[in-house]
Write a protein that holds these residues in place. Structure first.
Motif, mmCIF file in Angstrom:
data_model
loop_
_atom_site.group_PDB
_atom_site.id
_atom_site.type_symbol
_atom_site.label_atom_id
_atom_site.label_comp_id
_atom_site.label_asym_id
_atom_site.label_seq_id
_atom_site.Cartn_x
_atom_site.Cartn_y
_atom_site.Cartn_z
ATOM 1 N N GLY A 1 10.825 -16.895 -2.077
ATOM 2 C CA GLY A 1 11.392 -16.240 -3.252
ATOM 3 C C GLY A 1 12.489 -15.300 -2.817
ATOM 4 O O GLY A 1 12.819 -15.219 -1.644
ATOM 5 N N ALA A 2 13.055 -14.597 -3.747
ATOM 6 C CA ALA A 2 14.146 -13.684 -3.401
ATOM 7 C C ALA A 2 13.648 -12.471 -2.619
ATOM 8 O O ALA A 2 14.285 -12.034 -1.673
ATOM 9 N N ARG A 3 12.497 -11.921 -3.033
ATOM 10 C CA ARG A 3 11.979 -10.718 -2.382
ATOM 11 C C ARG A 3 10.488 -10.864 -2.100
ATOM 12 O O ARG A 3 9.788 -11.596 -2.794
ATOM 13 N N GLY A 4 10.021 -10.138 -1.098
ATOM 14 C CA GLY A 4 8.606 -10.154 -0.767
ATOM 15 C C GLY A 4 8.179 -8.838 -0.147
ATOM 16 O O GLY A 4 8.985 -8.123 0.445
ATOM 17 N N VAL A 5 6.908 -8.519 -0.302
ATOM 18 C CA VAL A 5 6.342 -7.336 0.333
ATOM 19 C C VAL A 5 4.888 -7.647 0.685
ATOM 20 O O VAL A 5 4.222 -8.419 0.000
ATOM 21 N N TYR B 1 -2.252 -8.576 1.388
ATOM 22 C CA TYR B 1 -1.680 -9.043 0.132
ATOM 23 C C TYR B 1 -0.185 -9.251 0.313
ATOM 24 O O TYR B 1 0.488 -8.488 1.002
ATOM 25 N N GLU B 2 0.313 -10.286 -0.349
ATOM 26 C CA GLU B 2 1.737 -10.612 -0.322
ATOM 27 C C GLU B 2 2.185 -10.799 -1.761
ATOM 28 O O GLU B 2 1.559 -11.520 -2.530
ATOM 29 N N LEU B 3 3.252 -10.096 -2.133
ATOM 30 C CA LEU B 3 3.842 -10.263 -3.452
ATOM 31 C C LEU B 3 5.207 -10.910 -3.277
ATOM 32 O O LEU B 3 6.007 -10.468 -2.445
ATOM 33 N N ILE B 4 5.464 -11.949 -4.069
ATOM 34 C CA ILE B 4 6.713 -12.700 -3.979
ATOM 35 C C ILE B 4 7.383 -12.681 -5.349
ATOM 36 O O ILE B 4 6.761 -13.036 -6.352
ATOM 37 N N SER B 5 8.632 -12.240 -5.369
ATOM 38 C CA SER B 5 9.385 -12.158 -6.628
ATOM 39 C C SER B 5 10.561 -13.114 -6.596
ATOM 40 O O SER B 5 11.240 -13.233 -5.567
ATOM 41 N N PRO B 6 10.851 -13.796 -7.719
ATOM 42 C CA PRO B 6 11.973 -14.730 -7.741
ATOM 43 C C PRO B 6 13.325 -14.040 -7.776
ATOM 44 O O PRO B 6 14.348 -14.684 -7.551
ATOM 45 N N ALA B 7 13.346 -12.755 -8.087
ATOM 46 C CA ALA B 7 14.629 -12.024 -8.131
ATOM 47 C C ALA B 7 14.424 -10.602 -7.682
ATOM 48 O O ALA B 7 13.344 -10.108 -7.613
ATOM 49 N N HIS C 1 -5.859 -13.426 3.450
ATOM 50 C CA HIS C 1 -4.456 -13.293 3.039
ATOM 51 C C HIS C 1 -4.356 -13.881 1.640
ATOM 52 O O HIS C 1 -4.694 -15.043 1.417
ATOM 53 N N LEU C 2 -3.911 -13.070 0.688
ATOM 54 C CA LEU C 2 -3.762 -13.510 -0.691
ATOM 55 C C LEU C 2 -2.322 -13.264 -1.125
ATOM 56 O O LEU C 2 -1.838 -12.123 -1.058
ATOM 57 N N ALA C 3 -1.623 -14.319 -1.544
ATOM 58 C CA ALA C 3 -0.214 -14.222 -1.935
ATOM 59 C C ALA C 3 -0.089 -14.486 -3.430
ATOM 60 O O ALA C 3 -0.712 -15.416 -3.953
ATOM 61 N N PHE C 4 0.717 -13.666 -4.090
ATOM 62 C CA PHE C 4 0.908 -13.774 -5.529
ATOM 63 C C PHE C 4 2.387 -13.904 -5.864
ATOM 64 O O PHE C 4 3.209 -13.130 -5.356
ATOM 65 N N ASP C 5 2.715 -14.830 -6.743
ATOM 66 C CA ASP C 5 4.032 -14.858 -7.359
ATOM 67 C C ASP C 5 3.979 -13.852 -8.498
ATOM 68 O O ASP C 5 3.059 -13.896 -9.320
ATOM 69 N N VAL C 6 4.939 -12.942 -8.533
ATOM 70 C CA VAL C 6 4.981 -11.923 -9.585
ATOM 71 C C VAL C 6 6.386 -11.859 -10.167
ATOM 72 O O VAL C 6 7.361 -12.212 -9.500
ATOM 73 N N HIS D 1 3.605 -5.651 8.339
ATOM 74 C CA HIS D 1 3.228 -5.177 7.015
ATOM 75 C C HIS D 1 3.077 -3.659 6.919
ATOM 76 O O HIS D 1 2.615 -3.146 5.909
ATOM 77 N N THR D 2 3.575 -2.943 7.953
ATOM 78 C CA THR D 2 3.539 -1.484 7.897
ATOM 79 C C THR D 2 4.896 -0.861 8.207
ATOM 80 O O THR D 2 4.988 0.341 8.409
ATOM 81 N N ASN D 3 5.967 -1.668 8.224
ATOM 82 C CA ASN D 3 7.272 -1.125 8.628
ATOM 83 C C ASN D 3 8.034 -0.446 7.497
ATOM 84 O O ASN D 3 9.144 0.034 7.701
ATOM 85 N N GLY D 4 7.476 -0.405 6.290
ATOM 86 C CA GLY D 4 8.104 0.300 5.182
ATOM 87 C C GLY D 4 9.254 -0.435 4.518
ATOM 88 O O GLY D 4 9.930 0.134 3.668
ATOM 89 N N ARG D 5 9.470 -1.696 4.886
ATOM 90 C CA ARG D 5 10.594 -2.438 4.313
ATOM 91 C C ARG D 5 10.114 -3.487 3.320
ATOM 92 O O ARG D 5 8.948 -3.868 3.315
ATOM 93 N N VAL D 6 11.051 -3.981 2.533
ATOM 94 C CA VAL D 6 10.826 -5.073 1.595
ATOM 95 C C VAL D 6 11.716 -6.223 2.044
ATOM 96 O O VAL D 6 12.885 -6.019 2.360
ATOM 97 N N ALA D 7 11.167 -7.422 2.089
ATOM 98 C CA ALA D 7 11.959 -8.604 2.462
ATOM 99 C C ALA D 7 12.910 -8.929 1.318
ATOM 100 O O ALA D 7 12.472 -9.185 0.199
ATOM 101 N N GLU D 8 14.198 -8.911 1.596
ATOM 102 C CA GLU D 8 15.198 -9.222 0.577
ATOM 103 C C GLU D 8 15.574 -10.697 0.579
ATOM 104 O O GLU D 8 16.298 -11.146 -0.304
ATOM 105 N N GLN D 9 15.102 -11.434 1.564
ATOM 106 C CA GLN D 9 15.318 -12.880 1.625
ATOM 107 C C GLN D 9 14.008 -13.539 2.059
ATOM 108 O O GLN D 9 13.918 -14.112 3.134
#
Length: 126
Positions: free
Chosen positions: A106-110, A120-126, A63-68, A94-102
């Motif tokens: 961070g604000a969003r994640g996928v 892989y996990e991408l975390i965005s501050p906005a 599992h690799l998580a990145f702040d982007v 991780h296959t449900n087709g959605r993006v975490a809005e909370q």
């Protein structure tokens, strides 16, 4: 001395395919196998970190998580959707087709997986 992570080995069924996959999602350039250690397919993530993909017989996914930044996040999600690649809003979903809005960090994640089972996990501050 400040401690930073220089590289990590990421197991893969096919090291170059795995490096190309993540490079495409993140909008990065893959420059080919390591010039000396040819069994590694390094992907430069930033000035301080590379992921060195290595072909192994039975890879165990990491599992690799990145702040982007928000633009990178949007580009990656658009790529996943345009190429109909499974992605989702949680590590167990991780296959449900959605993006975490909370996202809790961070604000969003996928989340999305590569063919070798690396998550892989991408975390965005906005």
């Amino acid at each position: 001395m400040t401690i930073t992570l220089n590289h990590t080995i990421v197991p893969a069924v096919d090291n170059e395919a795995a490096a190309r996959f993540l490079a495409a999602v993140l909008g990065l350039e893959y420059d080919g196998p390591h010039p000396v250690a040819k069994h590694f397919a390094p992907l430069r993530i930033n000035d301080e970190l590379s992921l060195d993909f290595m072909t192994v017989p039975d890879p165990t996914g990491h599992h690799l998580a990145f702040d982007v930044d928000p633009a990178t996040f949007d580009t990656a999600v658009a790529y996943l959707r345009a190429h109909e690649l499974p992605h989702g809003d949680g590590p167990g979903d991780h296959t449900n087709g959605r993006v975490a809005e909370q996202h809790p960090l961070g604000a969003r994640g996928v989340y999305f997986a590569d063919p070798s089972g690396n998550l892989y996990e991408l975390i965005s501050p906005a």
